[in-house]
Design an enzyme around this catalytic site. Structure first.
Site, mmCIF file in Angstrom:
data_model
loop_
_atom_site.group_PDB
_atom_site.id
_atom_site.type_symbol
_atom_site.label_atom_id
_atom_site.label_comp_id
_atom_site.label_asym_id
_atom_site.label_seq_id
_atom_site.Cartn_x
_atom_site.Cartn_y
_atom_site.Cartn_z
ATOM 1 N N ASP A 236 40.435 41.391 34.958
ATOM 2 C CA ASP A 236 41.365 40.508 34.250
ATOM 3 C C ASP A 236 40.876 39.059 34.252
ATOM 4 O OD1 ASP A 236 41.713 40.332 36.989
ATOM 5 O OD2 ASP A 236 43.875 40.611 36.944
ATOM 6 N N TYR A 237 40.334 38.604 35.392
ATOM 7 C CA TYR A 237 39.821 37.229 35.485
ATOM 8 C C TYR A 237 38.674 37.027 34.501
ATOM 9 C CZ TYR A 237 37.170 33.250 37.266
ATOM 10 O OH TYR A 237 36.459 32.079 37.362
#
Length: 393
Positions: A236-237
């Site tokens: 996600d990052y």
């Protein structure tokens, strides 16, 4: 002596600077929550013209709330979307849950993908790959299995996807559930987490969790598609970073990403916090100073600075500062909840104190061991966010 005095003076300046930064974070997050969260969706695009959405739903195993959580997605009030249910293992009991819902809602555009596709070390990406490749719409919504939604949740998120926005995310929170472990989670996700999460985003730092993210598929494809993020555990990052690096903005939904897992305990909460801490330390080594942003450590540092400069009593300052923090956290919690929490103020006080007392132990545990266990695998983290799977011999 001159060097000692200089060091003490520098530490005092650091203490007062820390005081300003932390209370600015408190103020910003409280105001943002009051102004933005739990508000009626503002229609920026006519309902009939909302963009089509492909919902990618990674599933593994069954907990007591899974079928109820999943069913809320079949009842979304949205003009054009598809549900792509993803299960890795052919003997996973989640398959039966999916088939039951597919039979119950034959008019909903939904498909089941079983088997995944091995493209890297990230099990979530491997699970989602076939569905991503088969997604038909321009927007992709990746949403965890433990999330439940309201009928207008997707409409809210799609309305935040304005011309220059490439990613819409929900602030993680926790649904009302029974037991102290549930209270502990709700206190964390209503106080400490939104304070750092919101203030980072307001300051322009791209802080995103992948529990509920709506993204433009064309941007992900430009970055190489999901396969480009399969080498990372914290996909996600890096997806958010890829979108930001291409000049797109982020927006936060007015509704929270409501976690409603039926399996929870204090031990599970600790393990989750340790895993997140390990990921942050390996991706962003500067986060090693995180403990100074927690209440008890920060209060000691600021209290010492106040004593050194003004000769105030350290213990009195420490207690008063912790009390002010405790009260502001409760105000924050009520804002995220959208009203008073389901538990008593005494329950809040106990959960708050225990959560704050856990922080050093969680940080040291994260720092001590770079390996993490996630889903069915174990992984050794490397600096920069990549990882390697540890195979049992």
């Amino acid at each position: 002596m001159a060097l000692l005095d200089l060091a003490l003076q520098g530490f005092s300046i650091f203490g007062f600077g820390l005081f300003i930064v932390l209370w600015f974070m408190h103020l910003v997050s409280i105001i943002y929550v009051r102004l933005h969260l739990n508000r009626k969706t503002t229609e920026k695009v006519p309902y009939s013209k909302l963009a089509g959405v492909s919902l990618l739903k990674p599933l593994k195993g069954v907990d007591p709330n899974l079928i109820n959580n999943l069913e809320t997605f079949f009842e979304l009030d949205y003009p054009k979307y598809e549900i792509l249910l993803c299960v890795q293992d052919h003997d996973d009991p989640a398959i039966d849950v999916c088939k039951k819902l597919l039979g119950k809602y034959p008019n909903v555009d939904a498909r089941l993908f079983i088997g995944g596709k091995k493209v890297g070390i990230n099990p979530k990406i491997n699970n989602l790959m076939p569905a991503y490749e088969g997604a038909r719409y321009e927007l992709v919504w990746i949403c965890d299995s433990g999330i439940r939604v309201k009928p207008d949740t997707l409409t809210d998120m799609a309305n935040q996807m304005t011309e220059k926005v490439g990613l819409v995310h929900g602030l993680p929170y926790v649904a009302d559930r029974q037991g102290f472990a549930a209270t502990l989670e709700q206190v964390y996700f209503g106080t400490s987490h939104p304070r750092s999460y919101i203030s980072a985003n307001v300051a322009g730092i791209k802080c995103v969790t992948g529990m509920s993210c709506l993204m433009r598929k064309e941007i992900l494809d430009q970055a190489g598609g999901l396969i480009a993020f399969a080498q990372y555990i914290a996909e996600d990052y890096f997806m958010a970073k890829a979108i930001a690096d291409r000049g797109w903005k982020f927006s936060m939904a007015t509704q929270v990403a409501m976690q409603n897992s039926g399996s929870y305990s204090i031990a599970q909460f600790q393990s989750r916090m340790i895993r997140w801490g390990k990921l942050r330390i390996n991706m962003l080594p500067a986060t090693i100073i995180e403990p100074v942003s927690e209440c008890f450590v920060a209060s000691l540092i600021i209290g010492w600075a106040a004593h050194h400069v003004f000769r105030w009593d350290i213990m009195v300052f420490f207690l008063c500062h912790c009390l002010a923090w405790f009260i502001s956290d409760y105000i924050q919690l009520r804002g995220v909840q959208g009203g008073p929490p389901s538990f008593s103020k005494l329950d809040y006080a106990v959960a708050w104190f225990i959560r704050e007392s856990m922080t050093i132990q969680i940080f040291l545990s994260a720092l001590w061991d770079p390996t993490i266990s996630w889903r069915a695998g174990r992984y050794r983290l490397r600096c920069g966010g990549t990882a390697e799977e540890i195979l049992d011999v």
